[in-house]
Design a protein around this motif. Structure first.
Motif, PDB file in Angstrom:
ATOM      1  N   VAL A  75      62.262  73.110  10.295  1.00 28.67           N
ATOM      2  CA  VAL A  75      62.666  71.773  10.739  1.00 28.67           C
ATOM      3  C   VAL A  75      62.842  71.760  12.260  1.00 28.67           C
ATOM      4  O   VAL A  75      62.363  70.842  12.938  1.00 28.67           O
ATOM      5  CB  VAL A  75      63.945  71.300  10.024  1.00 28.67           C
ATOM      6  N   ILE A  76      63.504  72.756  12.798  1.00 27.78           N
ATOM      7  CA  ILE A  76      63.703  72.823  14.250  1.00 27.78           C
ATOM      8  C   ILE A  76      62.358  72.890  14.967  1.00 27.78           C
ATOM      9  O   ILE A  76      62.134  72.160  15.948  1.00 27.78           O
ATOM     10  CB  ILE A  76      64.605  74.024  14.620  1.00 27.78           C
ATOM     11  N   LEU A  77      61.461  73.733  14.487  1.00 29.63           N
ATOM     12  CA  LEU A  77      60.130  73.832  15.103  1.00 29.63           C
ATOM     13  C   LEU A  77      59.386  72.501  15.034  1.00 29.63           C
ATOM     14  O   LEU A  77      58.733  72.088  16.002  1.00 29.63           O
ATOM     15  CB  LEU A  77      59.303  74.923  14.417  1.00 29.63           C
ATOM     16  N   THR A  78      59.485  71.831  13.905  1.00 27.95           N
ATOM     17  CA  THR A  78      58.795  70.552  13.721  1.00 27.95           C
ATOM     18  C   THR A  78      59.321  69.501  14.688  1.00 27.95           C
ATOM     19  O   THR A  78      58.539  68.803  15.349  1.00 27.95           O
ATOM     20  CB  THR A  78      58.944  70.070  12.262  1.00 27.95           C
ATOM     21  N   VAL A  79      60.628  69.388  14.789  1.00 26.18           N
ATOM     22  CA  VAL A  79      61.228  68.383  15.673  1.00 26.18           C
ATOM     23  C   VAL A  79      60.918  68.715  17.135  1.00 26.18           C
ATOM     24  O   VAL A  79      60.553  67.826  17.916  1.00 26.18           O
ATOM     25  CB  VAL A  79      62.745  68.262  15.415  1.00 26.18           C
ATOM     26  N   PHE A  81      58.360  70.404  18.285  1.00 27.11           N
ATOM     27  CA  PHE A  81      56.934  70.150  18.496  1.00 27.11           C
ATOM     28  C   PHE A  81      56.676  68.650  18.619  1.00 27.11           C
ATOM     29  O   PHE A  81      55.962  68.200  19.524  1.00 27.11           O
ATOM     30  CB  PHE A  81      56.114  70.739  17.340  1.00 27.11           C
ATOM     31  N   GLU A  82      57.252  67.885  17.715  1.00 25.30           N
ATOM     32  CA  GLU A  82      57.052  66.439  17.690  1.00 25.30           C
ATOM     33  C   GLU A  82      57.501  65.788  19.000  1.00 25.30           C
ATOM     34  O   GLU A  82      56.766  65.000  19.608  1.00 25.30           O
ATOM     35  CB  GLU A  82      57.822  65.857  16.505  1.00 25.30           C
ATOM     36  N   PHE A  83      58.699  66.105  19.442  1.00 28.92           N
ATOM     37  CA  PHE A  83      59.211  65.498  20.668  1.00 28.92           C
ATOM     38  C   PHE A  83      58.499  66.036  21.910  1.00 28.92           C
ATOM     39  O   PHE A  83      58.257  65.287  22.861  1.00 28.92           O
ATOM     40  CB  PHE A  83      60.721  65.663  20.774  1.00 28.92           C
ATOM     41  N   SER A  84      58.155  67.308  21.921  1.00 28.41           N
ATOM     42  CA  SER A  84      57.427  67.874  23.061  1.00 28.41           C
ATOM     43  C   SER A  84      56.064  67.222  23.206  1.00 28.41           C
ATOM     44  O   SER A  84      55.676  66.791  24.299  1.00 28.41           O
ATOM     45  CB  SER A  84      57.260  69.389  22.904  1.00 28.41           C
ATOM     46  N   LEU A  85      55.328  67.135  22.114  1.00 31.23           N
ATOM     47  CA  LEU A  85      54.012  66.500  22.156  1.00 31.23           C
ATOM     48  C   LEU A  85      54.139  65.021  22.513  1.00 31.23           C
ATOM     49  O   LEU A  85      53.356  64.493  23.309  1.00 31.23           O
ATOM     50  CB  LEU A  85      53.296  66.668  20.814  1.00 31.23           C
ATOM     51  N   GLY A  86      55.112  64.365  21.953  1.00 30.41           N
ATOM     52  CA  GLY A  86      55.333  62.950  22.257  1.00 30.41           C
ATOM     53  C   GLY A  86      55.617  62.710  23.730  1.00 30.41           C
ATOM     54  O   GLY A  86      55.053  61.795  24.339  1.00 30.41           O
ATOM     55  N   ARG A  87      56.470  63.523  24.300  1.00 28.26           N
ATOM     56  CA  ARG A  87      56.791  63.351  25.719  1.00 28.26           C
ATOM     57  C   ARG A  87      55.610  63.735  26.607  1.00 28.26           C
ATOM     58  O   ARG A  87      55.361  63.088  27.624  1.00 28.26           O
ATOM     59  CB  ARG A  87      58.033  64.163  26.085  1.00 28.26           C
ATOM     60  N   TRP A  93      61.234  57.592  24.566  1.00 26.37           N
ATOM     61  CA  TRP A  93      62.204  58.089  23.598  1.00 26.37           C
ATOM     62  C   TRP A  93      62.384  57.081  22.471  1.00 26.37           C
ATOM     63  O   TRP A  93      62.512  57.450  21.311  1.00 26.37           O
ATOM     64  CB  TRP A  93      63.541  58.403  24.265  1.00 26.37           C
ATOM     65  N   ALA A  94      62.385  55.800  22.806  1.00 22.58           N
ATOM     66  CA  ALA A  94      62.534  54.760  21.783  1.00 22.58           C
ATOM     67  C   ALA A  94      61.393  54.831  20.779  1.00 22.58           C
ATOM     68  O   ALA A  94      61.615  54.720  19.571  1.00 22.58           O
ATOM     69  CB  ALA A  94      62.585  53.380  22.438  1.00 22.58           C
ATOM     70  N   TYR A  95      60.187  55.027  21.268  1.00 27.32           N
ATOM     71  CA  TYR A  95      59.024  55.140  20.389  1.00 27.32           C
ATOM     72  C   TYR A  95      59.166  56.365  19.477  1.00 27.32           C
ATOM     73  O   TYR A  95      58.915  56.297  18.277  1.00 27.32           O
ATOM     74  CB  TYR A  95      57.738  55.225  21.208  1.00 27.32           C
ATOM     75  N   LEU A  96      59.562  57.479  20.059  1.00 29.02           N
ATOM     76  CA  LEU A  96      59.685  58.721  19.287  1.00 29.02           C
ATOM     77  C   LEU A  96      60.795  58.637  18.245  1.00 29.02           C
ATOM     78  O   LEU A  96      60.662  59.204  17.158  1.00 29.02           O
ATOM     79  CB  LEU A  96      59.932  59.909  20.223  1.00 29.02           C
ATOM     80  N   LEU A  97      61.854  57.930  18.564  1.00 32.53           N
ATOM     81  CA  LEU A  97      62.997  57.857  17.649  1.00 32.53           C
ATOM     82  C   LEU A  97      62.830  56.819  16.544  1.00 32.53           C
ATOM     83  O   LEU A  97      63.557  56.857  15.556  1.00 32.53           O
ATOM     84  CB  LEU A  97      64.283  57.584  18.436  1.00 32.53           C
ATOM     85  N   GLN A  98      61.855  55.916  16.678  1.00 26.75           N
ATOM     86  CA  GLN A  98      61.704  54.867  15.668  1.00 26.75           C
ATOM     87  C   GLN A  98      61.388  55.424  14.289  1.00 26.75           C
ATOM     88  O   GLN A  98      61.778  54.833  13.280  1.00 26.75           O
ATOM     89  CB  GLN A  98      60.656  53.836  16.088  1.00 26.75           C
ATOM     90  N   ASP A  99      60.711  56.555  14.206  1.00 27.05           N
ATOM     91  CA  ASP A  99      60.388  57.143  12.899  1.00 27.05           C
ATOM     92  C   ASP A  99      61.617  57.684  12.173  1.00 27.05           C
ATOM     93  O   ASP A  99      61.543  58.016  10.994  1.00 27.05           O
ATOM     94  CB  ASP A  99      59.356  58.261  13.046  1.00 27.05           C
ATOM     95  N   TYR A 100      62.737  57.767  12.851  1.00 28.45           N
ATOM     96  CA  TYR A 100      63.975  58.273  12.256  1.00 28.45           C
ATOM     97  C   TYR A 100      64.869  57.154  11.725  1.00 28.45           C
ATOM     98  O   TYR A 100      65.933  57.424  11.195  1.00 28.45           O
ATOM     99  CB  TYR A 100      64.751  59.109  13.283  1.00 28.45           C
ATOM    100  N   ASN A 101      64.431  55.907  11.871  1.00 27.09           N
ATOM    101  CA  ASN A 101      65.252  54.759  11.493  1.00 27.09           C
ATOM    102  C   ASN A 101      64.976  54.356  10.041  1.00 27.09           C
ATOM    103  O   ASN A 101      64.076  53.556   9.764  1.00 27.09           O
ATOM    104  CB  ASN A 101      64.985  53.595  12.447  1.00 27.09           C
ATOM    105  N   LEU A 102      65.762  54.891   9.137  1.00 25.62           N
ATOM    106  CA  LEU A 102      65.599  54.588   7.716  1.00 25.62           C
ATOM    107  C   LEU A 102      65.802  53.105   7.420  1.00 25.62           C
ATOM    108  O   LEU A 102      65.156  52.556   6.521  1.00 25.62           O
ATOM    109  CB  LEU A 102      66.573  55.425   6.882  1.00 25.62           C
ATOM    110  N   ALA A 103      66.659  52.447   8.185  1.00 25.93           N
ATOM    111  CA  ALA A 103      66.956  51.030   7.953  1.00 25.93           C
ATOM    112  C   ALA A 103      65.736  50.140   8.157  1.00 25.93           C
ATOM    113  O   ALA A 103      65.657  49.053   7.596  1.00 25.93           O
ATOM    114  CB  ALA A 103      68.096  50.574   8.862  1.00 25.93           C
ATOM    115  N   THR A 104      64.765  50.601   8.944  1.00 25.94           N
ATOM    116  CA  THR A 104      63.547  49.821   9.181  1.00 25.94           C
ATOM    117  C   THR A 104      62.377  50.293   8.310  1.00 25.94           C
ATOM    118  O   THR A 104      61.247  49.882   8.521  1.00 25.94           O
ATOM    119  CB  THR A 104      63.133  49.865  10.668  1.00 25.94           C
ATOM    120  N   GLY A 105      62.673  51.170   7.363  1.00 26.08           N
ATOM    121  CA  GLY A 105      61.639  51.627   6.438  1.00 26.08           C
ATOM    122  C   GLY A 105      60.916  52.892   6.858  1.00 26.08           C
ATOM    123  O   GLY A 105      60.005  53.342   6.175  1.00 26.08           O
TER     124      GLY A 105
END
Length: 127
Positions: A75-79, A81-87, A93-105
Motif C-alpha cells: 500500500v505504501i509503495l502504491t501510494v 508511486f501514484e503521488f510521485s507519478l502524478g506530481r 494535489w486536488a486532482y490526485l486526492l479526488q480518487d480518495y473521496n468515497l462520498a463522490t463515488g
C-alpha cells in the motif's frame, strides 16, 4: 526480506497501467469517467488478487504479522508511486486526492484496503 516484497510488487504496476489503458480506451467512452474508474478499480482488485495468488508461495508468509507487513508495504509503495507519478506529470494535489473521496463515488481506498488485505487473506485461506 523487504526487497523481495518490493520486487514482487513491481508487476502490479504493469497490471495497473494495462488496466488504466483499457479504462481510457474502452470504458470511459462507453460509460463515462466515474463509472469507468469504479469498474477499473474493481478489475484491478481482481487482477492483483490473481497475481498475488500466483506469487504467494514466493512471499513465504509465516504468520499474520508478516502478511500484514507485506500488505502495508504494498500500500505504501502504491501510494508513493501514484503521488510521485502524478506530481511528475503536473497533476494538482486536488486532482490526485479526488480518487480518495468515497462520498463522490470514488472507490480507490477500497482498492488500497484490498491490497493491504490480500496477503493476509491468502495466508488464512492456505492455512
Amino acid at each position: 526480506m523487504g526487497i523481495k516484497y518490493i520486487l514482487l510488487w513491481l508487476p502490479m504496476v504493469l497490471l495497473a497501467f494495462a488496466n488504466a489503458t483499457l479504462r481510457q480506451l474502452v470504458w470511459v467512452k462507453n460509460m463515462g469517467d466515474l463509472k469507468a474508474h469504479q469498474l477499473s478499480t474493481i478489475t484491478l482488485i481482481v487482477l492483483c488478487a490473481i497475481y498475488t495468488a500466483f506469487i504467494f508461495r514466493f512471499l513465504s508468509v509465516q504468520n499474520t504479522r508478516q502478511a500484514f507487513l507485506i500488505g502495508g508495504v504494498w500500500v505504501i509503495l502504491t501510494v508513493l508511486f501514484e503521488f510521485s507519478l502524478g506530481r511528475l506529470t503536473q497533476k494538482s494535489w486536488a486532482y490526485l486526492l479526488q480518487d480518495y473521496n468515497l462520498a463522490t463515488g470514488h472507490i480507490w481506498p477500497v482498492f488500497l484496503l484490498c491490497l493491504f488485505m490480500l496477503p493476509y487473506t491468502l495466508y488464512i485461506l492456505r492455512k
